[in-house]
Design a protein around this motif. Structure first.
Motif, PDB file in Angstrom:
ATOM      1  N   THR A  78      42.440  40.664  54.111  1.00 30.32           N
ATOM      2  CA  THR A  78      41.308  40.887  55.008  1.00 30.32           C
ATOM      3  C   THR A  78      40.864  42.340  54.911  1.00 30.32           C
ATOM      4  O   THR A  78      41.673  43.232  54.636  1.00 30.32           O
ATOM      5  N   SER A  80      38.714  43.693  52.760  1.00 29.40           N
ATOM      6  CA  SER A  80      38.406  44.183  51.414  1.00 29.40           C
ATOM      7  C   SER A  80      37.013  43.714  51.003  1.00 29.40           C
ATOM      8  O   SER A  80      36.726  42.517  51.007  1.00 29.40           O
ATOM      9  N   ARG A  81      36.158  44.682  50.627  1.00 32.11           N
ATOM     10  CA  ARG A  81      34.816  44.360  50.159  1.00 32.11           C
ATOM     11  C   ARG A  81      34.622  44.739  48.696  1.00 32.11           C
ATOM     12  O   ARG A  81      33.730  44.205  48.042  1.00 32.11           O
ATOM     13  N   HIS A  82      35.430  45.666  48.203  1.00 35.25           N
ATOM     14  CA  HIS A  82      35.252  46.138  46.841  1.00 35.25           C
ATOM     15  C   HIS A  82      36.400  45.729  45.926  1.00 35.25           C
ATOM     16  O   HIS A  82      36.380  46.036  44.738  1.00 35.25           O
ATOM     17  N   LEU A  83      37.402  45.060  46.466  1.00 39.87           N
ATOM     18  CA  LEU A  83      38.512  44.533  45.673  1.00 39.87           C
ATOM     19  C   LEU A  83      38.671  43.054  45.999  1.00 39.87           C
ATOM     20  O   LEU A  83      38.667  42.670  47.173  1.00 39.87           O
ATOM     21  N   THR A  84      38.804  42.247  44.965  1.00 38.18           N
ATOM     22  CA  THR A  84      39.040  40.822  45.187  1.00 38.18           C
ATOM     23  C   THR A  84      40.486  40.609  45.606  1.00 38.18           C
ATOM     24  O   THR A  84      41.337  41.507  45.489  1.00 38.18           O
ATOM     25  N   ALA A  85      40.768  39.395  46.093  1.00 39.88           N
ATOM     26  CA  ALA A  85      42.135  39.085  46.531  1.00 39.88           C
ATOM     27  C   ALA A  85      43.112  39.171  45.364  1.00 39.88           C
ATOM     28  O   ALA A  85      44.246  39.639  45.524  1.00 39.88           O
ATOM     29  N   SER A  86      42.686  38.741  44.188  1.00 41.29           N
ATOM     30  CA  SER A  86      43.575  38.819  43.025  1.00 41.29           C
ATOM     31  C   SER A  86      43.812  40.265  42.613  1.00 41.29           C
ATOM     32  O   SER A  86      44.930  40.622  42.198  1.00 41.29           O
ATOM     33  N   GLN A  87      42.787  41.122  42.727  1.00 42.60           N
ATOM     34  CA  GLN A  87      42.977  42.536  42.417  1.00 42.60           C
ATOM     35  C   GLN A  87      43.935  43.193  43.412  1.00 42.60           C
ATOM     36  O   GLN A  87      44.774  44.013  43.029  1.00 42.60           O
TER      37      GLN A  87
END
Length: 308
Positions: A78, A80-87
């Protein structure tokens, strides 16, 4: 005078002659026997049972650590706008984690906070197999470009480059010294100076009734403000704490000369206001440009000094 020994009607105790009172009594044993200190023997069956119990505990721990029962099967991210969940999972080292018991919350948090956009992070492993990651990201407060370059970059409140920006988004435009484009993570300004720029942009409509288009901070440390109407305000150098503290007096002087027949900040003829010396501000107009001074005949031309 003769002293008389006091007598007693009771007979005296018949103490044996030559008996040392510190000697132990005969026939008494003053030490414990060795048999009383010896640990009782344990039957071999009980020993075997204890060893089997220890082996079972080790096997159970290995099964929980490596088996599927407590494997990480869900990573909830939760904020995160600039990183994906996998990142996020890859950066935190959560991908391929065998068990939720092996998740190092502190190490994962430190790895995430090392990312440019991440301001703070919390990592919490929950049984049976969930890891919750909460991120707080930096919000850009200005856009930056090096010299005449048109390539914009987001700036955090700490004056750190966050990444490339497609447009200004209505934020403070800061032009730095001409140089190569910065990289994410680079600190290009003093954070205190950037905060002052942001606050000045917000205060100018109330202070002088004009909006700010941006600021120029050159390689000499001189700060210039550019109004949306095109005229400029020269603040001078802001390299030292004393020079930075003088910005307040310079803004006061900028306000003091507004109106009342002094300076009309709405005039299209206004070119600049110089408040480097707040006690004696100077104003320049496009229609009153002084003629350039002619050099003396035969005088050598001095090399230009951009920071003079």
């Amino acid at each position: 005078m003769r002293f008389r020994r006091r007598g007693s009607t009771l007979p005296r105790a018949p103490w044996p002659e030559g008996l040392d009172r510190t000697e132990p009594l005969r026939g008494q044993v003053w030490t414990r026997p060795e048999a009383s200190t010896r640990l009782p023997d344990v039957h071999w069956a009980w020993r075997g049972l204890a060893a089997a119990g220890a082996a079972a505990e080790i096997a159970l721990l290995a099964w929980l650590w490596l088996g599927p029962a407590l494997a990480v099967h869900s990573i909830q991210v939760t904020g995160s706008r600039h990183l994906t969940a996998s990142q996020v999972a890859r950066v935190a080292g959560l991908q391929g984690n065998g068990s939720v018991l092996s998740v190092d919350d502190t190490a994962a948090r430190q790895k995430l906070e090392g990312q440019v956009w991440v301001r703070s992070a919390t990592v919490q492993a929950q049984l049976p197999g969930t890891v919750i990651v909460q991120l707080s990201e930096w919000q850009p407060v200005a856009v930056y470009h090096a010299g005449p370059s048109k390539k914009l970059f987001w700036l955090s409140s700490q004056a750190v480059i966050l990444g490339a920006a497609s447009n200004g988004g209505g934020l403070v435009d800061v032009q730095g010294p001409a140089a190569a484009d910065p990289h994410p993570g680079d600190r290009v300004l003093d954070s205190q100076l950037l905060t002052a720029m942001v606050n000045m942009q917000k205060a100018m409509p109330t202070l002088v009734g004009q909006d700010v288009a941006g600021f120029v901070f050159d390689s000499c440390g001189d700060l210039t403000m550019i109004a949306k109407r095109g005229w400029k305000v020269y603040f001078g150098r802001v390299n030292t704490p004393e020079e930075f503290a003088s910005l307040r007096d310079k803004l006061t002087a900028l306000k003091a000369i507004a109106g009342n027949g002094n300076v009309d900040y709405s005039s299209i003829d206004l070119e600049y206001v110089n408040v480097m010396n707040p006690a004696e501000p100077a104003v320049g107009y496009k229609s009153r440009e002084p003629a350039p001074a002619s050099p003396s005949p035969g005088a050598p031309t001095p090399p230009p000094n951009p920071c003079k």
